[in-house]
Design a protein around this motif. Structure first.
Motif, PDB file in Angstrom:
ATOM      1  N   LYS A   1     -13.514 -35.088  -8.287  1.00  0.00           N
ATOM      2  CA  LYS A   1     -12.171 -34.619  -8.636  1.00  0.00           C
ATOM      3  C   LYS A   1     -11.755 -33.485  -7.704  1.00  0.00           C
ATOM      4  O   LYS A   1     -10.589 -33.395  -7.297  1.00  0.00           O
ATOM      5  N   ASN A   2     -12.716 -32.616  -7.357  1.00  0.00           N
ATOM      6  CA  ASN A   2     -12.424 -31.533  -6.424  1.00  0.00           C
ATOM      7  C   ASN A   2     -12.012 -32.074  -5.058  1.00  0.00           C
ATOM      8  O   ASN A   2     -11.094 -31.550  -4.416  1.00  0.00           O
ATOM      9  N   LEU A   3     -12.703 -33.133  -4.605  1.00  0.00           N
ATOM     10  CA  LEU A   3     -12.364 -33.712  -3.299  1.00  0.00           C
ATOM     11  C   LEU A   3     -10.936 -34.247  -3.282  1.00  0.00           C
ATOM     12  O   LEU A   3     -10.214 -34.074  -2.299  1.00  0.00           O
ATOM     13  N   LEU A   4     -10.530 -34.892  -4.362  1.00  0.00           N
ATOM     14  CA  LEU A   4      -9.165 -35.422  -4.431  1.00  0.00           C
ATOM     15  C   LEU A   4      -8.127 -34.315  -4.446  1.00  0.00           C
ATOM     16  O   LEU A   4      -6.974 -34.525  -4.040  1.00  0.00           O
ATOM     17  N   ALA A   5      -8.538 -33.119  -4.889  1.00  0.00           N
ATOM     18  CA  ALA A   5      -7.639 -31.964  -4.897  1.00  0.00           C
ATOM     19  C   ALA A   5      -7.769 -31.130  -3.615  1.00  0.00           C
ATOM     20  O   ALA A   5      -7.257 -30.022  -3.540  1.00  0.00           O
ATOM     21  N   SER A   6      -8.457 -31.699  -2.602  1.00  0.00           N
ATOM     22  CA  SER A   6      -8.676 -31.008  -1.320  1.00  0.00           C
ATOM     23  C   SER A   6      -9.456 -29.720  -1.494  1.00  0.00           C
ATOM     24  O   SER A   6      -9.241 -28.741  -0.777  1.00  0.00           O
ATOM     25  N   ARG A   7     -10.386 -29.746  -2.454  1.00  0.00           N
ATOM     26  CA  ARG A   7     -11.199 -28.563  -2.727  1.00  0.00           C
ATOM     27  C   ARG A   7     -12.692 -28.854  -2.579  1.00  0.00           C
ATOM     28  O   ARG A   7     -13.510 -28.337  -3.332  1.00  0.00           O
ATOM     29  N   GLY A   8     -13.018 -29.672  -1.608  1.00  0.00           N
ATOM     30  CA  GLY A   8     -14.418 -29.847  -1.250  1.00  0.00           C
ATOM     31  C   GLY A   8     -14.852 -28.643  -0.431  1.00  0.00           C
ATOM     32  O   GLY A   8     -14.104 -28.169   0.429  1.00  0.00           O
ATOM     33  N   LEU A   9     -16.036 -28.131  -0.691  1.00  0.00           N
ATOM     34  CA  LEU A   9     -16.463 -26.906  -0.017  1.00  0.00           C
ATOM     35  C   LEU A   9     -16.864 -27.151   1.430  1.00  0.00           C
ATOM     36  O   LEU A   9     -16.421 -26.437   2.328  1.00  0.00           O
TER      37      LEU A   9
END
Length: 259
Positions: A190-198
């Motif tokens: 879900k983070n990746l879809l929100a452009s919040r992959g570290l």
């Protein structure tokens, strides 16, 4: 990500042997060796030279995943321990946070793993931390133009820059999954879809390949499908060229080969 199946990572440097703990992916990153030491010590008292360090690692990976709310799987046992370590192999074969998507996929495929395994096992980043130095470039100079990575949500980038400055703070730890860092679930996707992959190696799963993006979206929508496939993929990874039969040894101490 791709752990050795022969426990070579556990070996300390000794004589001509150079520990894989000193490789770029593992240095100041791989931790918890004292826990393996405690387990091995207890086993040696009860069943001397019976359970290998490699099998201990495989079992600990499964049990810690279950304790964090993730799936369980049957761990094939009977591995033996390597009598050597490969610093070059560790540096070259383990994907780097800065690798391109194609480089990461190639490293997986060379080990007999495929794109599904790549995306699924990357989901292991739902647990754990990463050092500032592993993603700092994304915050300040991703493309060599002194600008942050445009694929990262800029409010998230600002939060990271607060504790990961341009200069210093390299060893400061950050959650790989800031939403549920101690729970094994699909928040990572879900983070990746929100452009919040570290890490850059996380975010490229949605920006560089349509098939990997489709898997990320599927896992983000369905936690159960992710967990089921993770169990299959990690067993597959654990079966990468294991030492069995008369190969290797069963170490008495996980940090050094038997004398």
């Amino acid at each position: 990500m791709m752990q050795g199946c022969d426990a070579s990572l556990l070996l300390d440097s000794s004589g001509t042997l150079i520990s894989e703990k000193l490789s770029n992916p593992n240095r100041n990153s791989a931790r918890g060796f004292e826990i393996i030491d405690e387990i091995k010590s207890a086993l040696e008292k009860e069943c001397p030279q019976t359970v290998s360090c490699a099998d201990i690692l495989a079992l600990v990976a499964r049990d810690s995943t279950v304790l964090a709310g993730g799936p369980s799987w049957e761990v094939p046992l009977g591995r033996r321990d390597s009598r050597d370590a490969s610093l070059n192999g560790s540096n070259n074969n383990i994907p780097s946070p800065s690798n391109t998507f194609n480089t990461i996929l190639t490293k997986f495929m060379l080990q007999g793993l495929d794109l599904v395994d790549l995306v699924t096992l990357s989901g292991g980043h739902t647990i754990g931390d990463a050092r500032c130095t592993t993603f700092k470039q994304r915050l300040y100079n991703q493309s060599g133009n002194n600008l942050p990575d445009y694929t990262m949500d800029q409010s998230y980038a600002a939060q990271l820059r607060y504790k990961c400055p341009r200069f210093g703070g390299d060893q400061t730890l950050f959650f790989l999954d800031y939403v549920s860092p101690t729970k094994f679930d699909n928040s990572y996707f879900k983070n990746l879809l929100a452009s919040r992959g570290l890490l850059n190696s996380d975010q490229v799963l949605v920006t560089m390949n349509p098939a990997s993006f489709a898997l990320v979206r599927l896992y983000a929508q369905n936690n159960e499908i992710f967990l089921e496939q993770f169990a299959r993929s990690i067993v597959k990874m654990g079966n990468i060229s294991p030492l069995t039969g008369n190969m290797g040894e069963i170490r008495k101490n996980c940090r050094k080969i038997n004398s």
